[in-house]
Motif scaffolding. Sequence first.
Motif, PDB file in Angstrom:
ATOM      1  N   CYS A  32      43.232  26.564  34.794  1.00 28.38           N
ATOM      2  CA  CYS A  32      42.485  25.788  35.798  1.00 28.38           C
ATOM      3  C   CYS A  32      41.015  26.210  35.853  1.00 28.38           C
ATOM      4  N   VAL A  33      40.774  27.522  35.956  1.00 26.74           N
ATOM      5  CA  VAL A  33      39.384  27.973  36.148  1.00 26.74           C
ATOM      6  C   VAL A  33      38.570  27.950  34.857  1.00 26.74           C
ATOM      7  N   LEU A  34      39.230  27.885  33.725  1.00 26.69           N
ATOM      8  CA  LEU A  34      38.488  27.820  32.461  1.00 26.69           C
ATOM      9  C   LEU A  34      38.252  26.387  31.989  1.00 26.69           C
ATOM     10  N   THR A  35      38.913  25.416  32.646  1.00 27.14           N
ATOM     11  CA  THR A  35      38.766  24.036  32.193  1.00 27.14           C
ATOM     12  C   THR A  35      38.146  23.114  33.235  1.00 27.14           C
ATOM     13  N   PHE A  36      38.714  23.033  34.443  1.00 24.75           N
ATOM     14  CA  PHE A  36      38.228  22.009  35.363  1.00 24.75           C
ATOM     15  C   PHE A  36      37.921  22.486  36.784  1.00 24.75           C
ATOM     16  N   LEU A  37      38.188  23.718  37.108  1.00 26.53           N
ATOM     17  CA  LEU A  37      37.856  24.219  38.443  1.00 26.53           C
ATOM     18  C   LEU A  37      36.889  25.395  38.336  1.00 26.53           C
ATOM     19  N   ASP A  38      35.925  25.443  39.251  1.00 24.81           N
ATOM     20  CA  ASP A  38      34.913  26.496  39.247  1.00 24.81           C
ATOM     21  C   ASP A  38      35.288  27.565  40.282  1.00 24.81           C
ATOM     22  N   PRO A  39      35.657  28.770  39.836  1.00 24.15           N
ATOM     23  CA  PRO A  39      36.067  29.816  40.774  1.00 24.15           C
ATOM     24  C   PRO A  39      34.930  30.324  41.662  1.00 24.15           C
ATOM     25  N   GLN A  40      33.703  29.949  41.366  1.00 23.08           N
ATOM     26  CA  GLN A  40      32.574  30.340  42.207  1.00 23.08           C
ATOM     27  C   GLN A  40      32.469  29.468  43.453  1.00 23.08           C
ATOM     28  N   ILE A  41      33.190  28.347  43.443  1.00 22.47           N
ATOM     29  CA  ILE A  41      33.242  27.455  44.603  1.00 22.47           C
ATOM     30  C   ILE A  41      34.555  27.754  45.330  1.00 22.47           C
ATOM     31  N   ALA A  42      34.455  28.240  46.556  1.00 22.66           N
ATOM     32  CA  ALA A  42      35.614  28.751  47.301  1.00 22.66           C
ATOM     33  C   ALA A  42      36.790  27.775  47.320  1.00 22.66           C
ATOM     34  N   LEU A  43      36.541  26.515  47.588  1.00 24.96           N
ATOM     35  CA  LEU A  43      37.611  25.528  47.670  1.00 24.96           C
ATOM     36  C   LEU A  43      38.301  25.352  46.315  1.00 24.96           C
ATOM     37  N   GLN A  44      37.528  25.363  45.244  1.00 28.36           N
ATOM     38  CA  GLN A  44      38.109  25.213  43.909  1.00 28.36           C
ATOM     39  C   GLN A  44      38.881  26.466  43.496  1.00 28.36           C
ATOM     40  N   LEU A  45      38.390  27.622  43.907  1.00 26.61           N
ATOM     41  CA  LEU A  45      39.115  28.869  43.659  1.00 26.61           C
ATOM     42  C   LEU A  45      40.493  28.810  44.318  1.00 26.61           C
ATOM     43  N   GLN A  46      40.526  28.386  45.586  1.00 30.58           N
ATOM     44  CA  GLN A  46      41.798  28.292  46.299  1.00 30.58           C
ATOM     45  C   GLN A  46      42.691  27.208  45.697  1.00 30.58           C
ATOM     46  N   ALA A  47      42.095  26.129  45.226  1.00 37.90           N
ATOM     47  CA  ALA A  47      42.877  25.073  44.574  1.00 37.90           C
ATOM     48  C   ALA A  47      43.564  25.614  43.325  1.00 37.90           C
ATOM     49  N   ALA A  48      42.832  26.392  42.535  1.00 37.80           N
ATOM     50  CA  ALA A  48      43.425  27.009  41.336  1.00 37.80           C
ATOM     51  C   ALA A  48      44.557  27.946  41.718  1.00 37.80           C
ATOM     52  N   ASN A  49      44.354  28.694  42.789  1.00 44.78           N
ATOM     53  CA  ASN A  49      45.369  29.623  43.264  1.00 44.78           C
ATOM     54  C   ASN A  49      46.626  28.878  43.714  1.00 44.78           C
TER      55      ASN A  49
END
Length: 135
Positions: A32-49
Amino acid sequence: MRKLYKRYREIINYLIVGVLTTVVSLTVYYACVLTFLDPQIALQLQAANVISWVAAVTFSYVTNRRFVFESKSRHVAKEMLTFYAARILTLLMDMACMFLLVTCMGINDKIAKLFVQVIVTVGNYILSKFFVFKR
């Protein structure tokens, strides 16, 4: 060796499935974080989680049902719902323990996480054995 495996088969299989579940969780998270979600953006980090948690719990349900507890229940939807509820309960327990140990008591988060992981693993096993896959 074979005798030991037969005696502790369920626990050994549970631990193997646990390791594989961890691999699924990490693989999905990193995908997730290497393809379409940015872990630097809190909401996207939680989405990946959350995505990785759902994938891991789904994998865990299927493999625990088949290889650990060998469930023959015909009520798969109810069993799966109970499994997810139990995992949510231990997730909340994990979060509460981490808050208590790290935030309140000042224990190193890495050490606390290892300790809490043992508690969560035991909790997951007990809930799975006696409430989800009961015979």
